[in-house]
Design a protein around this motif. Structure first.
Motif, PDB file in Angstrom:
ATOM      1  N   ASP A   1       0.803  -1.223   0.000  1.00  0.00           N
ATOM      2  CA  ASP A   1       0.000   0.000   0.000  1.00  0.00           C
ATOM      3  C   ASP A   1       0.836   1.273   0.000  1.00  0.00           C
ATOM      4  O   ASP A   1       0.283   2.375   0.058  1.00  0.00           O
ATOM      5  CB  ASP A   1      -0.949   0.014   1.207  1.00  0.00           C
ATOM      6  CG  ASP A   1      -2.002  -1.082   1.112  1.00  0.00           C
ATOM      7  OD1 ASP A   1      -2.452  -1.361  -0.015  1.00  0.00           O
ATOM      8  OD2 ASP A   1      -2.363  -1.658   2.154  1.00  0.00           O
ATOM      9  N   GLY A   2       2.171   1.147  -0.042  1.00  0.00           N
ATOM     10  CA  GLY A   2       2.999   2.344  -0.088  1.00  0.00           C
ATOM     11  C   GLY A   2       4.214   2.235   0.801  1.00  0.00           C
ATOM     12  O   GLY A   2       4.649   1.142   1.159  1.00  0.00           O
ATOM     13  N   PHE A   3       4.757   3.394   1.200  1.00  0.00           N
ATOM     14  CA  PHE A   3       5.961   3.403   2.036  1.00  0.00           C
ATOM     15  C   PHE A   3       6.039   4.722   2.786  1.00  0.00           C
ATOM     16  O   PHE A   3       5.317   5.686   2.494  1.00  0.00           O
ATOM     17  CB  PHE A   3       7.229   3.185   1.193  1.00  0.00           C
ATOM     18  CG  PHE A   3       7.448   4.199   0.113  1.00  0.00           C
ATOM     19  CD1 PHE A   3       7.938   5.468   0.384  1.00  0.00           C
ATOM     20  CD2 PHE A   3       7.160   3.876  -1.208  1.00  0.00           C
ATOM     21  CE1 PHE A   3       8.148   6.405  -0.617  1.00  0.00           C
ATOM     22  CE2 PHE A   3       7.368   4.805  -2.230  1.00  0.00           C
ATOM     23  CZ  PHE A   3       7.857   6.071  -1.929  1.00  0.00           C
ATOM     24  N   THR A   4       6.956   4.754   3.769  1.00  0.00           N
ATOM     25  CA  THR A   4       7.250   5.977   4.514  1.00  0.00           C
ATOM     26  C   THR A   4       8.761   6.182   4.552  1.00  0.00           C
ATOM     27  O   THR A   4       9.543   5.222   4.560  1.00  0.00           O
ATOM     28  CB  THR A   4       6.703   5.918   5.954  1.00  0.00           C
ATOM     29  OG1 THR A   4       7.227   4.756   6.614  1.00  0.00           O
ATOM     30  CG2 THR A   4       5.180   5.861   5.952  1.00  0.00           C
ATOM     31  N   LEU A   5       9.154   7.464   4.563  1.00  0.00           N
ATOM     32  CA  LEU A   5      10.562   7.839   4.588  1.00  0.00           C
ATOM     33  C   LEU A   5      10.796   8.888   5.671  1.00  0.00           C
ATOM     34  O   LEU A   5       9.898   9.681   5.975  1.00  0.00           O
ATOM     35  CB  LEU A   5      10.997   8.438   3.251  1.00  0.00           C
ATOM     36  CG  LEU A   5      10.993   7.561   1.997  1.00  0.00           C
ATOM     37  CD1 LEU A   5      11.240   8.435   0.766  1.00  0.00           C
ATOM     38  CD2 LEU A   5      12.046   6.474   2.093  1.00  0.00           C
ATOM     39  N   ALA A   6      11.996   8.894   6.216  1.00  0.00           N
ATOM     40  CA  ALA A   6      12.415   9.946   7.142  1.00  0.00           C
ATOM     41  C   ALA A   6      13.692  10.577   6.607  1.00  0.00           C
ATOM     42  O   ALA A   6      14.629   9.877   6.210  1.00  0.00           O
ATOM     43  CB  ALA A   6      12.667   9.371   8.535  1.00  0.00           C
TER      44      ALA A   6
ATOM     45  N   LEU B   1      15.443  23.883   8.660  1.00  0.00           N
ATOM     46  CA  LEU B   1      13.997  23.855   8.917  1.00  0.00           C
ATOM     47  C   LEU B   1      13.550  22.667   9.758  1.00  0.00           C
ATOM     48  O   LEU B   1      12.397  22.614  10.162  1.00  0.00           O
ATOM     49  CB  LEU B   1      13.236  23.847   7.582  1.00  0.00           C
ATOM     50  CG  LEU B   1      13.355  25.111   6.736  1.00  0.00           C
ATOM     51  CD1 LEU B   1      12.519  24.970   5.477  1.00  0.00           C
ATOM     52  CD2 LEU B   1      12.913  26.337   7.518  1.00  0.00           C
ATOM     53  N   GLY B   2      14.411  21.709  10.001  1.00  0.00           N
ATOM     54  CA  GLY B   2      14.006  20.539  10.765  1.00  0.00           C
ATOM     55  C   GLY B   2      13.822  19.317   9.878  1.00  0.00           C
ATOM     56  O   GLY B   2      13.948  19.379   8.656  1.00  0.00           O
ATOM     57  N   SER B   3      13.521  18.193  10.503  1.00  0.00           N
ATOM     58  CA  SER B   3      13.385  16.925   9.788  1.00  0.00           C
ATOM     59  C   SER B   3      12.113  16.904   8.940  1.00  0.00           C
ATOM     60  O   SER B   3      11.130  17.572   9.250  1.00  0.00           O
ATOM     61  CB  SER B   3      13.355  15.762  10.778  1.00  0.00           C
ATOM     62  OG  SER B   3      14.540  15.733  11.551  1.00  0.00           O
ATOM     63  N   GLN B   4      12.171  16.094   7.876  1.00  0.00           N
ATOM     64  CA  GLN B   4      11.014  15.944   6.994  1.00  0.00           C
ATOM     65  C   GLN B   4      10.660  14.473   6.875  1.00  0.00           C
ATOM     66  O   GLN B   4      11.536  13.612   6.822  1.00  0.00           O
ATOM     67  CB  GLN B   4      11.295  16.531   5.610  1.00  0.00           C
ATOM     68  CG  GLN B   4      10.120  16.440   4.649  1.00  0.00           C
ATOM     69  CD  GLN B   4      10.306  17.331   3.441  1.00  0.00           C
ATOM     70  OE1 GLN B   4      10.239  18.554   3.544  1.00  0.00           O
ATOM     71  NE2 GLN B   4      10.560  16.733   2.294  1.00  0.00           N
ATOM     72  N   PHE B   5       9.334  14.197   6.823  1.00  0.00           N
ATOM     73  CA  PHE B   5       8.842  12.830   6.743  1.00  0.00           C
ATOM     74  C   PHE B   5       7.898  12.714   5.546  1.00  0.00           C
ATOM     75  O   PHE B   5       7.076  13.602   5.306  1.00  0.00           O
ATOM     76  CB  PHE B   5       8.124  12.449   8.035  1.00  0.00           C
ATOM     77  CG  PHE B   5       8.988  12.610   9.258  1.00  0.00           C
ATOM     78  CD1 PHE B   5       9.792  11.571   9.684  1.00  0.00           C
ATOM     79  CD2 PHE B   5       9.019  13.816   9.952  1.00  0.00           C
ATOM     80  CE1 PHE B   5      10.616  11.727  10.808  1.00  0.00           C
ATOM     81  CE2 PHE B   5       9.822  13.982  11.066  1.00  0.00           C
ATOM     82  CZ  PHE B   5      10.629  12.930  11.494  1.00  0.00           C
ATOM     83  N   THR B   6       8.041  11.620   4.805  1.00  0.00           N
ATOM     84  CA  THR B   6       7.296  11.429   3.571  1.00  0.00           C
ATOM     85  C   THR B   6       6.450  10.169   3.668  1.00  0.00           C
ATOM     86  O   THR B   6       6.909   9.140   4.175  1.00  0.00           O
ATOM     87  CB  THR B   6       8.252  11.313   2.370  1.00  0.00           C
ATOM     88  OG1 THR B   6       9.003  12.519   2.259  1.00  0.00           O
ATOM     89  CG2 THR B   6       7.489  11.064   1.075  1.00  0.00           C
ATOM     90  N   THR B   7       5.228  10.268   3.164  1.00  0.00           N
ATOM     91  CA  THR B   7       4.317   9.123   3.102  1.00  0.00           C
ATOM     92  C   THR B   7       3.808   8.973   1.679  1.00  0.00           C
ATOM     93  O   THR B   7       3.373   9.947   1.061  1.00  0.00           O
ATOM     94  CB  THR B   7       3.117   9.310   4.047  1.00  0.00           C
ATOM     95  OG1 THR B   7       3.587   9.447   5.388  1.00  0.00           O
ATOM     96  CG2 THR B   7       2.172   8.112   3.967  1.00  0.00           C
ATOM     97  N   TYR B   8       3.882   7.753   1.163  1.00  0.00           N
ATOM     98  CA  TYR B   8       3.280   7.429  -0.135  1.00  0.00           C
ATOM     99  C   TYR B   8       2.172   6.422   0.095  1.00  0.00           C
ATOM    100  O   TYR B   8       2.400   5.327   0.617  1.00  0.00           O
ATOM    101  CB  TYR B   8       4.321   6.858  -1.090  1.00  0.00           C
ATOM    102  CG  TYR B   8       3.724   6.290  -2.360  1.00  0.00           C
ATOM    103  CD1 TYR B   8       2.888   7.051  -3.167  1.00  0.00           C
ATOM    104  CD2 TYR B   8       4.005   4.974  -2.761  1.00  0.00           C
ATOM    105  CE1 TYR B   8       2.345   6.530  -4.334  1.00  0.00           C
ATOM    106  CE2 TYR B   8       3.470   4.452  -3.933  1.00  0.00           C
ATOM    107  CZ  TYR B   8       2.634   5.234  -4.707  1.00  0.00           C
ATOM    108  OH  TYR B   8       2.097   4.717  -5.858  1.00  0.00           O
ATOM    109  N   ALA B   9       0.941   6.790  -0.279  1.00  0.00           N
ATOM    110  CA  ALA B   9      -0.216   5.905  -0.195  1.00  0.00           C
ATOM    111  C   ALA B   9      -0.592   5.524  -1.620  1.00  0.00           C
ATOM    112  O   ALA B   9      -1.156   6.336  -2.364  1.00  0.00           O
ATOM    113  CB  ALA B   9      -1.378   6.598   0.513  1.00  0.00           C
ATOM    114  N   ALA B  10      -0.248   4.315  -2.020  1.00  0.00           N
ATOM    115  CA  ALA B  10      -0.453   3.872  -3.401  1.00  0.00           C
ATOM    116  C   ALA B  10      -1.944   3.872  -3.768  1.00  0.00           C
ATOM    117  O   ALA B  10      -2.796   3.584  -2.928  1.00  0.00           O
ATOM    118  CB  ALA B  10       0.123   2.470  -3.576  1.00  0.00           C
ATOM    119  N   PRO B  11      -2.266   4.218  -5.042  1.00  0.00           N
ATOM    120  CA  PRO B  11      -1.298   4.537  -6.087  1.00  0.00           C
ATOM    121  C   PRO B  11      -1.128   6.029  -6.369  1.00  0.00           C
ATOM    122  O   PRO B  11      -0.311   6.394  -7.194  1.00  0.00           O
ATOM    123  CB  PRO B  11      -1.932   3.871  -7.315  1.00  0.00           C
ATOM    124  CG  PRO B  11      -3.405   4.062  -7.094  1.00  0.00           C
ATOM    125  CD  PRO B  11      -3.608   3.943  -5.603  1.00  0.00           C
TER     126      PRO B  11
END
Length: 295
Positions: A207-212, A222-232
């Motif tokens: 269903d996707g992935f997450t990144l830090a 600016l600080g840390s960034q977090f990414t979420t991919y919710a397919a598709p």
């Protein structure tokens, strides 16, 4: 080499599971006019979107009259609040059934041949979603939403654009944060801030992935960034700039047809002070992300 029937069947199953059996945003609710039908193309399927006043809901049909194949999006909402074909005046209710044929001498009964193909719809977080496979969402797939946007105190600026690229190419651009210092120089980036992007995969599945990205943009300023991919079709970045705001970059890539997609870009802010929100609220929507170039 010609693909075997079993390979074709497997490809079709993957297509249906990963692309058709999904919800996609097709419009911002604020952009839709409940007084007239609107055309949209989703996965090469021409749709008509219209407001059913009786049921207080948005409807989506195949954009074709079952009588003479005329686009229903060129019709109107008649005095009964139903969708009316512009060619012969056939009327359709929210279930897709034909309720009136002006040229018929006798009352018409329910007939699948005179009915429109319906698509399931849902409204959430300011967006209208359509289920690409038709009227019944198999397996109750969830709407592709950003959970934190249900929290209060977000100021959200929205824009959209039709792009000559497939949806996955667009999402690759969103994932590629290394382009920001150059593409968005003097807006949200600076060329001198270009640096290696050391992102860590924190989760992955069908269903996707997450990144830090611990350092985050602008060399950690600016600080840390977090990414979420919710397919598709959905990806977002989440960044908290200490002392200033929590900032999201939300992108939906809705496939229109081969090599084309609609970008729905959302820029939500939670400011620590009320003043930036007031100033940003004065900025016209058409100006948002005006200098963006997407390869």
């Amino acid at each position: 080499m010609v693909a075997s029937p079993s390979a074709d069947a497997a490809n079709l199953q993957r297509w249906q599971e990963h692309w058709q059996q999904r919800w996609y945003p097709v419009a911002y609710l604020q952009d839709l006019d409940p007084r007239q039908p609107t055309a949209f193309t989703l996965l090469e399927q021409d749709l008509v979107l219209w407001w059913d006043a009786a049921g207080q809901q948005w409807c989506a049909f195949a954009d074709v009259c079952p009588h003479r194949l005329v686009p229903l999006s060129e019709g109107r909402l008649n005095e009964r609040g139903e969708l009316e074909c512009p060619y012969h005046g056939w009327s359709f209710n929210a279930q897709g059934s034909c309720t009136a044929i002006p040229q018929a001498e006798a009352a018409i009964g329910a007939n699948p041949r005179s009915s429109c193909r319906r698509y399931a719809t849902a409204s959430a977080q300011g967006l209208l979603f359509v289920f690409a496979a038709g009227p019944e969402p198999a397996g109750n797939p969830p709407l592709p939403l950003v959970p934190v946007l249900d929290e209060p105190d977000w100021l959200v600026q929205d824009t959209f654009r039709d792009l000559p690229m497939d949806a996955l190419t667009l999402l690759e651009n969103v994932l590629d944060v290394s382009h920001v210092p150059f593409t968005h120089h003097r807006t949200v980036g600076r060329r001198e801030n270009a640096a290696p992007v050391a992102a860590t995969l924190t989760g992955a599945g069908v269903d996707g992935f997450t990144l830090a990205w611990p350092e985050g943009p602008r060399r950690g300023k600016l600080g840390s960034q977090f990414t979420t991919y919710a397919a598709p079709s959905l990806m977002w970045h989440d960044l908290t700039a200490k002392g200033f705001a929590r900032i999201l970059t939300v992108v939906y890539a809705t496939p229109i047809r081969r090599g084309e997609c609609r970008l729905f870009a959302r820029f939500p802010f939670q400011f620590n002070s009320p003043w930036p929100a007031r100033l940003l609220g004065l900025r016209p929507q058409w100006l948002q992300h005006l200098g963006c170039w997407l390869p």
